[in-house]
Design an enzyme around this catalytic site. Sequence first.
Site, PDB file in Angstrom:
ATOM      1  N   LYS A 235       0.938  -1.346  -0.030  1.00 40.64           N
ATOM      2  CA  LYS A 235       0.019   0.025   0.079  1.00 40.64           C
ATOM      3  C   LYS A 235       0.914   1.310  -0.246  1.00 40.64           C
ATOM      4  O   LYS A 235       1.809   1.195   0.936  1.00 40.64           O
ATOM      5  CB  LYS A 235      -0.977  -0.017   1.174  1.00 40.64           C
ATOM      6  CG  LYS A 235      -1.775   1.248   1.439  1.00 40.64           C
ATOM      7  CD  LYS A 235      -2.633   1.147   2.490  1.00 40.64           C
ATOM      8  CE  LYS A 235      -3.294   2.701   2.945  1.00 40.64           C
ATOM      9  NZ  LYS A 235      -4.088   2.527   4.137  1.00 40.64           N
ATOM     10  N   LYS A 247     -10.110  12.877   7.863  1.00 43.82           N
ATOM     11  CA  LYS A 247      -9.585  12.832   9.167  1.00 43.82           C
ATOM     12  C   LYS A 247      -9.620  13.935  10.059  1.00 43.82           C
ATOM     13  O   LYS A 247      -9.298  14.958   9.533  1.00 43.82           O
ATOM     14  CB  LYS A 247      -8.230  12.144   9.008  1.00 43.82           C
ATOM     15  CG  LYS A 247      -7.968  10.720   8.522  1.00 43.82           C
ATOM     16  CD  LYS A 247      -6.522  10.215   8.425  1.00 43.82           C
ATOM     17  CE  LYS A 247      -6.365   8.894   7.887  1.00 43.82           C
ATOM     18  NZ  LYS A 247      -6.910   7.736   8.697  1.00 43.82           N
ATOM     19  N   GLU A 319      -9.502   3.658   2.392  1.00 44.56           N
ATOM     20  CA  GLU A 319      -9.076   3.720   0.681  1.00 44.56           C
ATOM     21  C   GLU A 319      -7.839   2.720   0.522  1.00 44.56           C
ATOM     22  O   GLU A 319      -7.834   2.076  -0.617  1.00 44.56           O
ATOM     23  CB  GLU A 319      -8.377   5.327   0.542  1.00 44.56           C
ATOM     24  CG  GLU A 319      -6.947   5.517   0.939  1.00 44.56           C
ATOM     25  CD  GLU A 319      -6.756   5.375   2.321  1.00 44.56           C
ATOM     26  OE1 GLU A 319      -7.599   5.322   3.251  1.00 44.56           O
ATOM     27  OE2 GLU A 319      -5.649   4.916   2.986  1.00 44.56           O
ATOM     28  N   ARG A 321      -7.558  -0.485   1.192  1.00 44.34           N
ATOM     29  CA  ARG A 321      -8.155  -1.703   0.741  1.00 44.34           C
ATOM     30  C   ARG A 321      -8.579  -1.770  -0.804  1.00 44.34           C
ATOM     31  O   ARG A 321      -8.677  -2.524  -1.602  1.00 44.34           O
ATOM     32  CB  ARG A 321      -9.293  -2.087   1.570  1.00 44.34           C
ATOM     33  CG  ARG A 321     -10.416  -1.322   1.716  1.00 44.34           C
ATOM     34  CD  ARG A 321     -11.184  -1.701   2.917  1.00 44.34           C
ATOM     35  NE  ARG A 321     -10.816  -1.133   4.160  1.00 44.34           N
ATOM     36  CZ  ARG A 321     -11.284  -1.359   5.479  1.00 44.34           C
ATOM     37  NH1 ARG A 321     -12.408  -1.919   5.265  1.00 44.34           N
ATOM     38  NH2 ARG A 321     -10.978  -0.620   6.289  1.00 44.34           N
TER      39      ARG A 321
HETATM   40  N1  BES Z   1      -4.296   4.548   6.933  1.00 44.81           N
HETATM   41  C1  BES Z   1      -5.215   4.380   7.759  1.00 44.81           C
HETATM   42  C2  BES Z   1      -5.017   3.399   8.725  1.00 44.81           C
HETATM   43  C3  BES Z   1      -4.088   3.874   9.781  1.00 44.81           C
HETATM   44  C4  BES Z   1      -4.429   4.377  11.023  1.00 44.81           C
HETATM   45  C5  BES Z   1      -2.809   3.566   9.642  1.00 44.81           C
HETATM   46  C6  BES Z   1      -3.765   5.008  11.752  1.00 44.81           C
HETATM   47  C7  BES Z   1      -1.682   4.249  10.630  1.00 44.81           C
HETATM   48  C8  BES Z   1      -2.271   4.752  11.856  1.00 44.81           C
HETATM   49  C9  BES Z   1      -6.299   3.802   6.888  1.00 44.81           C
HETATM   50  O1  BES Z   1      -6.516   4.215   5.585  1.00 44.81           O
HETATM   51  C10 BES Z   1      -7.730   4.300   7.638  1.00 44.81           C
HETATM   52  O2  BES Z   1      -7.894   5.514   7.642  1.00 44.81           O
HETATM   53  N2  BES Z   1      -8.409   3.253   7.929  1.00 44.81           N
HETATM   54  C11 BES Z   1      -9.738   3.364   8.727  1.00 44.81           C
HETATM   55  C12 BES Z   1     -10.577   2.702   8.301  1.00 44.81           C
HETATM   56  C13 BES Z   1     -12.199   3.031   8.920  1.00 44.81           C
HETATM   57  C14 BES Z   1     -12.675   4.016   7.916  1.00 44.81           C
HETATM   58  C15 BES Z   1     -12.992   1.598   8.450  1.00 44.81           C
HETATM   59  C16 BES Z   1      -9.342   3.271   9.946  1.00 44.81           C
HETATM   60  O3  BES Z   1      -8.688   2.751  10.710  1.00 44.81           O
HETATM   61  O4  BES Z   1      -9.900   4.205  10.943  1.00 44.81           O
HETATM   62 ZN    ZN Z   2      -4.634   4.639   4.405  1.00 48.75          ZN
HETATM   63 ZN    ZN Z   3      -7.542   5.975   5.288  1.00 47.37          ZN
END
Ligand code: BES
Ligand code: ZN
Ligand code: ZN
Length: 470
Positions: A235, A247, A319, A321
């Site tokens: 990724k 975010k 995103e 996935r």
């Molecule tokens: N890149 C993030 C995951 C992440 C979070 C990596 C904190 C490192 C530190 C990923 O794209 C994401 O935002 N995932 C969401 C998924 C949710 C919306 C289902 C998450 O983990 O909150």
């Molecule tokens: Zn991400």
């Molecule tokens: Zn994300």
Amino acid sequence: MNIKLINKNIADIKADIKVEFLTPDELKKHKEFKLLNLTGFKAEQDSICFLHEKGLLFCGVDSKKSDDIRSATTSMIKALKSSNYESAVFGALKANSLAAMVEGVVLGGYEFNDYKSKPKENKLENIFIASNELDYKKLKTIFKDALIISNATCFTRDIVNTAPQELNPLSLAYLAQRLADENSLECEIFAEDELKKQNMNAMLAVGRASIHQSQLIHLAYKPKKAKKIISLVGKGLTYDSGGLSLKPSTSMVTMKMDKAGACSVLGIIKAVSELKLDIEVHAFIGAVENMVGGDAYKPDDVLVSRSGTTIEVRNTDAEGRLVLADVLDYAQEKVDADAIFDFATLTGACMVALGQYTTGVMGHSHKLKHEISKAATASGELTGSLPFNKHLKKLIKSEIADISNVSSKPYGGAITAGLFLDNFIKDENKDKWLHFDIAGSAYTETPWDCNVYGATGASVRFMSEYLKNI
Ligand code: BES
Ligand code: ZN
Ligand code: ZN
């Protein structure tokens, strides 16, 4: 700073200071015990004590096991770097802790100073490791391999640490191209026009609001007598703002690390090619920036992925996935591999499940998971298995498309993300695939073990160890 293994007795190597690793039991029997006791040194793990007038530095360890030695060597190197010494020497204890010593020095001593106008100066130039009377030939191989793997880990760290205004999908592609040139790897890069031809609509949707074009990067290391073929998928979100499902500002900070999976994959193929392993390795990277804008993809959009599976977007922050869905599909069509591993900072939920230090491992093959777990333990990295089940699988069903990009329930988010990816793994590859969630392990704001502030290079060590032993 140079690190050298020398085939001599420690007493015959000239250096400013000699380092000894001591357990509390060894401390009590040591000839300097009286003096050390006066200083209050108890040989606790990661504590250090200089006896400057004697040219000695003592490092406390709980045991002489690799994990304790790696951590103590990290404390040692930090102490030496803030001293005025130019050289230090210590003895290799046992063959199996030599790699840990190298890791402590190289990874524990790592600094990322690209944006410092006045980096802290240090005088330390040479670290010598005396082979003592141990089997030098065997030690030399361990030393060389550990140095290659540690340097590849630092390479990964450097890219992850690079700021997002500098490191975008195109500059990541250039960087991959440069690595390919230097290490004689094959390299193919697809820009957006080619991604459109490839129907990689899920990946393209994520990158649409960015001013930077998304890139698919494919590197290949093809030695002549390859015994196995391995595909690595990373990724490469060079920035994850969350998109329209933006975010919160405090969670956005550090999201330059969302390219860590891609950077690990680059570090692994670098290590494999320098170790000259007899396996063919392919690295596939989806390099994308997730931003906001008038043409951003939206919650409620339905995407037709490369495989034809339709995806309901319910959250644009899930995103990674979407990008991996298309890249995994492409990788499986392009290469008939014996094993497929993907690396991604995929979910915050993985950190909730396993803690910040542990990489989440998901997949169907218990055998493969067991082999990875063994390699991880040997390498000093932490991994933990997160099991799939059919009940969690139901949570990513969609009412209007084949699948939803988020779960309908808040628990088990790392696993439902893994199960989402599973939808893009072909039946014949189910037992060949593992997914590594490095969301917690790839980056740290507080030092731990041989990891300093910032990127850790997680998965480069355990994957190199696994591939070495295939
Ligand atoms: N890149 C993030 C995951 C992440 C979070 C990596 C904190 C490192 C530190 C990923 O794209 C994401 O935002 N995932 C969401 C998924 C949710 C919306 C289902 C998450 O983990 O909150
Ligand atoms: Zn991400
Ligand atoms: Zn994300």
